[in-house]
Design an enzyme around this catalytic site. Sequence first.
Site, PDB file in Angstrom:
ATOM      1  CD  GLN A 165     -36.527  11.650 -44.084  1.00 24.87           C
ATOM      2  OE1 GLN A 165     -36.832  12.343 -43.115  1.00 24.87           O
ATOM      3  NE2 GLN A 165     -36.568  12.106 -45.318  1.00 24.87           N
ATOM      4  CB  VAL A 184     -38.933  13.043 -49.353  1.00 27.05           C
ATOM      5  CG1 VAL A 184     -38.840  12.265 -48.055  1.00 27.05           C
ATOM      6  CG2 VAL A 184     -40.098  14.022 -49.297  1.00 27.05           C
ATOM      7  CB  ALA A 185     -33.431  12.478 -47.656  1.00 30.91           C
ATOM      8  CB  SER A 190     -33.486  12.802 -43.724  1.00 34.71           C
ATOM      9  OG  SER A 190     -34.002  14.083 -43.400  1.00 34.71           O
ATOM     10  CG  HIS A 192     -35.499  16.793 -41.234  1.00 34.42           C
ATOM     11  ND1 HIS A 192     -35.945  17.895 -40.541  1.00 34.42           N
ATOM     12  CD2 HIS A 192     -35.607  17.118 -42.542  1.00 34.42           C
ATOM     13  CE1 HIS A 192     -36.318  18.845 -41.390  1.00 34.42           C
ATOM     14  NE2 HIS A 192     -36.116  18.394 -42.623  1.00 34.42           N
ATOM     15  CG  ASP A 199     -38.364  21.148 -43.107  1.00 32.92           C
ATOM     16  OD1 ASP A 199     -37.199  21.336 -43.497  1.00 32.92           O
ATOM     17  OD2 ASP A 199     -38.989  20.085 -43.312  1.00 32.92           O
ATOM     18  CD  GLU A 244     -36.371  20.453 -49.244  1.00 31.23           C
ATOM     19  OE1 GLU A 244     -35.979  20.545 -48.054  1.00 31.23           O
ATOM     20  OE2 GLU A 244     -36.891  19.427 -49.695  1.00 31.23           O
ATOM     21  CG  HIS A 247     -33.886  21.325 -45.152  1.00 33.00           C
ATOM     22  ND1 HIS A 247     -34.414  20.109 -44.753  1.00 33.00           N
ATOM     23  CD2 HIS A 247     -32.559  21.255 -44.858  1.00 33.00           C
ATOM     24  CE1 HIS A 247     -33.449  19.349 -44.252  1.00 33.00           C
ATOM     25  NE2 HIS A 247     -32.309  20.018 -44.314  1.00 33.00           N
TER      26      HIS A 247
HETATM   27  N1  DAL Z   1     -36.343  17.400 -47.671  1.00 34.19           N
HETATM   28  C1  DAL Z   1     -35.060  16.882 -47.311  1.00 34.19           C
HETATM   29  C2  DAL Z   1     -34.209  16.576 -48.498  1.00 34.19           C
HETATM   30  C3  DAL Z   1     -35.193  15.678 -46.432  1.00 34.19           C
HETATM   31  O1  DAL Z   1     -36.129  14.918 -46.644  1.00 34.19           O
HETATM   32  O2  DAL Z   1     -34.348  15.487 -45.586  1.00 34.19           O
HETATM   33 ZN    ZN Z   2     -36.381  19.625 -44.229  1.00 30.10          ZN
END
Ligand code: DAL
Ligand code: ZN
Length: 301
Positions: A165, A184-185, A190, A192, A199, A244, A247
């Site tokens: 990330q 993007v976090a 995130s 993730h 995703d 998103e 997501h």
């Molecule tokens: N796209 C989402 C916010 C993330 O990067 O986790």
């Molecule tokens: Zn995502």
Amino acid sequence: MYFARVLCASSVVVCAFVAPHVTFAVSQFPNTFITSKQQYEIDILAANRISQISEITSMADILIPVETPTETAVILERGTCPAPQIPDPLEDAISIQNINPDEGYDISYIPSDLVDISPHVPTKNKRVICLRKAAAVDLIAMKDAMKAEGLKLSANSGYRSYYDQYALHRAYAPTAKTVKYPRVAPAGHSEHQSGLAVDVASELAPGSFGSSRESAWIKEHGYKYGFVISYPEDHQEVTGYMHEPWHLRYVGKENALVLREAGYTLAFKKDYYMKPYLAVVLSNLKNRMARFDTMKLEIGG
Ligand code: DAL
Ligand code: ZN
């Protein structure tokens, strides 16, 4: 009669074949006809739980941690997905934690039960994508249900380590300055990293997921498989991120139902979850259950 309901839940065609009179009764409830016995039980559990809660102080009060399934219909393997050195005692809490630029995961957090979904769900170049086991099981079930309706779901990203990330965010940072709601976090923030976010993509409409049939299907049915759309349309102010549609965050079926009834995601403003608000959620659940009861009466079950 249960048998007929379950068949109807899985296939209108089979349903019409074995019990044509059931099709009529069921078709009056277009939003519930695919709901199964299991979904009905989830409704009851969710309604009971909310009605027993006397004081709501946080989301953790109304959600239940994601559990690792002990048995699965498909063989899921860790493959090259990472394993934690020491399982994190906070894993349960992490599984239902809201995540945003202020609240995040520890740098060392690696989920305990990551498995590779690529043998079961299409991924680009058969790339390994890791998810926590419960999320993997229900994603596969959802992909199969979609396939039965002529839809093709694939996955683009799943678990991302703190460092993955970090790299992603760094590459994206220059663009981020020009947008109000980022995409993007930052590292540690995130979903993730929880191994519960995926995703997804449409193999029928690559590159335009938001307008795909797969996206519309997930909006309508994703919660039945335990998934919520973390960053829905018109929620940017609350989630802090742009819309998103691809997501998805796995929260489990019961939690997903509660969140859907609340019309909300894991990101929340605290006052949304005060008791009066939950009373509305509860009443929605009860209405759904009443519709089931009517349905049972009409089909003579
Ligand atoms: N796209 C989402 C916010 C993330 O990067 O986790
Ligand atoms: Zn995502």
